[in-house]
Design an enzyme around this catalytic site. Sequence first.
Site, mmCIF file in Angstrom:
data_model
loop_
_atom_site.group_PDB
_atom_site.id
_atom_site.type_symbol
_atom_site.label_atom_id
_atom_site.label_comp_id
_atom_site.label_asym_id
_atom_site.label_seq_id
_atom_site.Cartn_x
_atom_site.Cartn_y
_atom_site.Cartn_z
ATOM 1 N N LYS A 1 0.882 -1.209 -0.128
ATOM 2 C CA LYS A 1 0.006 0.040 0.047
ATOM 3 C C LYS A 1 0.903 1.339 -0.021
ATOM 4 O O LYS A 1 0.245 2.116 -0.535
ATOM 5 C CB LYS A 1 -1.006 -0.069 1.174
ATOM 6 N N LYS B 1 -4.179 -9.466 -6.743
ATOM 7 C CA LYS B 1 -5.449 -9.630 -6.147
ATOM 8 C C LYS B 1 -6.623 -8.764 -6.721
ATOM 9 O O LYS B 1 -6.399 -7.662 -6.919
ATOM 10 C CB LYS B 1 -5.342 -9.576 -4.797
ATOM 11 N N LYS C 1 -10.892 -4.108 -4.031
ATOM 12 C CA LYS C 1 -11.905 -3.043 -4.101
ATOM 13 C C LYS C 1 -11.498 -1.491 -4.664
ATOM 14 O O LYS C 1 -12.078 -1.007 -5.364
ATOM 15 C CB LYS C 1 -12.452 -2.772 -2.759
HETATM 16 N N1 AQP Z 1 -9.475 -10.822 -4.136
HETATM 17 C C1 AQP Z 1 -9.768 -11.472 -2.892
HETATM 18 N N2 AQP Z 1 -9.958 -12.812 -2.881
HETATM 19 C C2 AQP Z 1 -10.089 -13.350 -1.644
HETATM 20 N N3 AQP Z 1 -10.561 -12.719 -0.417
HETATM 21 C C3 AQP Z 1 -10.417 -11.332 -0.408
HETATM 22 N N4 AQP Z 1 -10.410 -10.384 0.430
HETATM 23 C C4 AQP Z 1 -10.295 -9.310 -0.003
HETATM 24 N N5 AQP Z 1 -10.165 -9.275 -1.416
HETATM 25 C C5 AQP Z 1 -10.015 -10.698 -1.500
HETATM 26 C C6 AQP Z 1 -10.651 -10.713 2.028
HETATM 27 O O1 AQP Z 1 -11.888 -9.839 2.299
HETATM 28 C C7 AQP Z 1 -11.649 -9.388 3.630
HETATM 29 C C8 AQP Z 1 -11.872 -7.936 3.564
HETATM 30 O O2 AQP Z 1 -10.620 -7.411 3.213
HETATM 31 P P1 AQP Z 1 -10.381 -5.756 3.481
HETATM 32 O O3 AQP Z 1 -11.260 -5.101 2.767
HETATM 33 O O4 AQP Z 1 -10.808 -5.641 5.015
HETATM 34 O O5 AQP Z 1 -8.829 -5.674 3.142
HETATM 35 P P2 AQP Z 1 -8.121 -6.034 1.838
HETATM 36 O O6 AQP Z 1 -7.627 -7.413 2.041
HETATM 37 O O7 AQP Z 1 -7.124 -4.975 1.693
HETATM 38 O O8 AQP Z 1 -9.304 -5.925 0.563
HETATM 39 P P3 AQP Z 1 -9.176 -5.037 -0.737
HETATM 40 O O9 AQP Z 1 -10.386 -5.210 -1.701
HETATM 41 O O10 AQP Z 1 -7.891 -5.442 -1.333
HETATM 42 O O11 AQP Z 1 -9.521 -3.701 -0.308
HETATM 43 P P4 AQP Z 1 -8.179 -2.512 -0.695
HETATM 44 O O12 AQP Z 1 -8.637 -2.322 -2.183
HETATM 45 O O13 AQP Z 1 -8.972 -1.333 0.002
HETATM 46 O O14 AQP Z 1 -6.957 -2.737 -0.156
HETATM 47 C C9 AQP Z 1 -10.100 -10.090 3.847
HETATM 48 O O15 AQP Z 1 -10.631 -11.151 4.791
HETATM 49 C C10 AQP Z 1 -9.417 -10.296 2.677
HETATM 50 O O16 AQP Z 1 -8.796 -11.379 2.952
#
Ligand code: AQP
Length: 335
Positions: A115, A197, A200
């Site tokens: 990040k 990955k 969001k």
């Molecule tokens: N692509 C993914 N595949 C499987 N699991 C996923 N998770 C997120 N993306 C995937 C799981 O969803 C939960 C919530 O995640 P989070 O929003 O707290 O943080 P993150 O992992 O940083 O999610 P994002 O979508 O990648 O958000 P941004 O873009 O803001 O960084 C977690 O259990 C995660 O494992």
Amino acid sequence: MDEKRKIIFSGIQPSGDLTLGSYMGAIRNWVELSDSYDCYYCIVDMHAITVRQDPAELRRRALSQLAQYIACGLDPQKNTLFIQSHVPAHAQLGWILDCYTMFGELSRMTQFKDKSAKNAENINAGLFTYPSLMAADILLYQSDLVPVGEDQKQHVELCRDIAQRFNGIYGDVFTLPEPFIPKTGARIMSLTTPENKMSKSDKDPGGCIYIMQKPEDILRSFKRAKTDSDTENCVRWAPAEKPGVANLMQIYSCATGLTMYEIEAEFAGKGYGDFKLKVGESVVELLRPIRERAEDLMKNKDYLISVYRDGAERAARAASRTMRKVYKKVGFVEP
Ligand code: AQP
């Protein structure tokens, strides 16, 4: 005698609209676990502001996320559904745990490295100490299990280290949580860049499928999903060699319950056009009832407000039991 039910905590940041990755890697499992555990499912808006957010959008997404949690099958009567910033104990314990988390530990977190590379203009202290706030989220409720996707495993392990350090000094204050990672769907990748990955906050909208997306847009994104130049026997499980195809197979397996072997058999002799269309259609059908229910719920704001207020009250009650212990142990005067 009734055995006390084990406790689960998990949360998702409203940092973007929920994706198919959020659903397959997290929420789907939360629903399954909610029958057998005492579950706290949170919208972690305090984590979301580690990256700059548009305030109106953040508010909209938090409410829409709550509607989507319920639409995915999380019953607000059975589960404690709440918004992190409504329970001040998260910030209070977060600060205390900052003082029991080492600089070196935080520096090793891959999410921090990723990040800060993506947000080079805003590498703030919150981004760095994100894992100690996440440890507070989990430890406040004396959680036994934390259902997360694979990417969050390192943070749950650090949470255990922090809890162990604290317990080592003060006695058994915190339950040591275990990460709970699903067998399929633990890592759904971007449709356009399958080495990343599905996130969001991805800037490339074609790489993501969103829970609230319209069927025609979902089908269009699957049609454009990256595969490879194989023409014969092309749908086969070879993740290292064929990451795009492996990702689509994972998604199809999650949506239909078929094994990789069964998927290979279904598409033997067929090309990527047929395969991508079928994967897209399976996702459209999986998400359709969720989207429709969430759209209905969004029309009833009063109901959503009553759910998050009730959730915050229940969460605050549980959190205050832990905070009383922590205050006493670290030597704060009883308020
Ligand atoms: N692509 C993914 N595949 C499987 N699991 C996923 N998770 C997120 N993306 C995937 C799981 O969803 C939960 C919530 O995640 P989070 O929003 O707290 O943080 P993150 O992992 O940083 O999610 P994002 O979508 O990648 O958000 P941004 O873009 O803001 O960084 C977690 O259990 C995660 O494992």
